[in-house]
Design an enzyme around this catalytic site. Structure first.
Site, mmCIF file in Angstrom:
data_model
loop_
_atom_site.group_PDB
_atom_site.id
_atom_site.type_symbol
_atom_site.label_atom_id
_atom_site.label_comp_id
_atom_site.label_asym_id
_atom_site.label_seq_id
_atom_site.Cartn_x
_atom_site.Cartn_y
_atom_site.Cartn_z
ATOM 1 N N ASP A 80 0.814 -1.231 0.000
ATOM 2 C CA ASP A 80 0.000 0.000 0.000
ATOM 3 C C ASP A 80 0.842 1.273 0.000
ATOM 4 O O ASP A 80 1.995 1.287 0.422
ATOM 5 C CB ASP A 80 -0.961 0.002 1.196
ATOM 6 C CG ASP A 80 -0.239 -0.134 2.542
ATOM 7 O OD1 ASP A 80 0.749 -0.891 2.630
ATOM 8 O OD2 ASP A 80 -0.668 0.541 3.500
ATOM 9 N N GLU A 137 -0.579 -1.788 5.306
ATOM 10 C CA GLU A 137 0.417 -1.676 6.388
ATOM 11 C C GLU A 137 0.298 -0.315 7.073
ATOM 12 O O GLU A 137 0.510 -0.201 8.266
ATOM 13 C CB GLU A 137 1.841 -1.857 5.824
ATOM 14 C CG GLU A 137 2.902 -2.084 6.894
ATOM 15 C CD GLU A 137 3.217 -0.851 7.716
ATOM 16 O OE1 GLU A 137 3.305 -0.954 8.954
ATOM 17 O OE2 GLU A 137 3.353 0.241 7.137
HETATM 18 NI NI NI Z 1 6.556 1.447 5.263
#
Ligand code: NI
Length: 387
Positions: A80, A137
């Protein structure tokens, strides 16, 4: 053995994949196109199994060695991007306004893809390599979502490894440490309720701006006066909202911020004291504070043996002087922590050279790091499970 020759030859192609990902950043769990690209490549490489939709948009590739073996090693990359406007002006800069790969997850994904291709072609190991591509994340706990979908048990993963690029650390250098390497990252929200009123008649009001300011001040006493000076902790208030105009004392105020720690007892202490201090200061002024402390990412704790093993691979790739096994921990958070709670493993840093910092609009992953990261993954598998 230095950087693998064959991987050095293929680094240009991996850089092209990385630059493509860089142009089309996606956020959190909405990494649909990135996941499609990743799954397509893993299938084309000849992975024995490619599974999508783990943790909503996560992708897993299974690569079996040329010889059977009981060991199963997981390697994780994140996919991401971040909600930022890129200012690099690079030819492959983000084509999506308001989104950019400002943390180098494009590089992490490309390097693990490069390793997957090499492992599929050579299969010079006895056992199973699992390549894990996670969503979300950056604050969405995508690693936890994949674990909740049975990642470890479904693929029988015994150990798991992760890597993040590090601006300021020279290209070709690796850094790691045993034990805590990244902090627990918790969020706090404090809603203050006072009594609104006319700004010229404060004695009929309970001023939430004053109460909020005193809470911000008092919270700073926690790290300086309550936490053991030999421990590490951060409390930062990052948002203070109150009022709309100059002649009204606002009825409510809102504070938000983050608390970081490297050990569980310190984390417990931060939570306890933040609640006590905010509630106590509010009460002192006749206001009320409603404190929400939410535990987001746990501490990233490296297993001792796995860290030694990771260090031995890094040394093999780049030479002893370029591997720092006693790097200080950083107070940033990382949801690989959830995977290390589930299985032993190690999270390491890889040099990104003299680049802008992570999450900065001028940041770019450094493609010259690709041969190091990709070789690390390949040798990790081959050494952990020798054919
Ligand atoms: Ni990172």
């Amino acid at each position: 053995m230095p950087v693998l020759n064959r991987i050095a030859d293929q680094a240009g192609e991996v850089a092209e994949w990385r630059r493509h990902l860089h142009q089309y950043p996606e956020l959190l769990y909405e990494v649909h196109e990135t996941a499609k690209t990743v799954a397509g490549k893993l299938k084309a490489f000849g992975c024995d199994e490619v599974v999508t939709g783990i943790g909503r948009t996560g992708v897993v590739g299974v690569i079996k060695g040329s010889k059977p073996g009981n060991k199963v090693i997981g390697m994780r990359a994140d996919m991401d991007a971040l909600p930022l406007d890129e200012i690099t002006g690079l030819p492959y800069a983000s084509k999506v306004p308001g989104k950019m790969h400002a943390c180098g997850h494009d590089g992490h994904t490309a390097m693990l893809l490069g390793a997957a291709r090499h492992l599929c072609e050579t299969r010079n190991f006895a056992g199973t390599a699992i390549v894990i591509f996670q969503p979300a994340e950056e604050g969405g706990a995508g690693a936890k979502a994949m674990l909740d979908d049975g990642l470890m048990t479904r693929f029988n993963i015994g150990e798991v490894y992760g890597m993040h690029n590090m601006p300021g650390l020279p290209i070709g250098k690796f850094a790691m440490r045993q034990g805590p390497i990244m902090a627990a990252a918790d969020r706090l929200t404090i809603e203050i309720e006072g009594v609104g009123g006319h700004a010229a008649r404060p004695h009929f009001a309970v001023d939430t701006v004053l109460v909020g300011a005193q809470i911000v001040n008092a919270l700073q006493s926690i790290v300086s006066r309550n936490v053991d000076p030999l421990e590490s902790a951060v409390v930062s208030i990052t948002l203070f909202q109150a009022g709309h105009t100059d002649n009204v004392i606002p009825q409510t105020a809102l504070l938000r911020g983050t608390a970081r720690s490297l050990r569980a007892p310190v984390r417990d202490l931060l939570e306890k004291r933040i609640v006590e201090v905010a509630e106590g200061v509010a009460r002192l002024h006749g206001a009320k504070a409603n404190v929400k402390y939410s535990r987001d990412y746990p501490v990233v704790v490296n297993d001792e043996r796995a860290t030694d093993f990771a260090a031995s691979i890094a040394r093999e790739i780049t030479g002893e002087p370029n591997v720092d096994t006693r790097t200080p921990p950083v107070m940033g958070g990382e949801d690989f922590a959830f995977m290390l709670e589930a299985r032993p493993g190690a999270f390491i840093f890889m040099g990104n050279g003299d680049s802008a910092n992570l999450h900065h609009p001028a940041y770019d992953f450094n493609d010259s790091a690709i041969p190091y990261g990709t070789s690390y993954w390949v040798r990790l598998v081959e050494s952990a499970m020798p054919a």
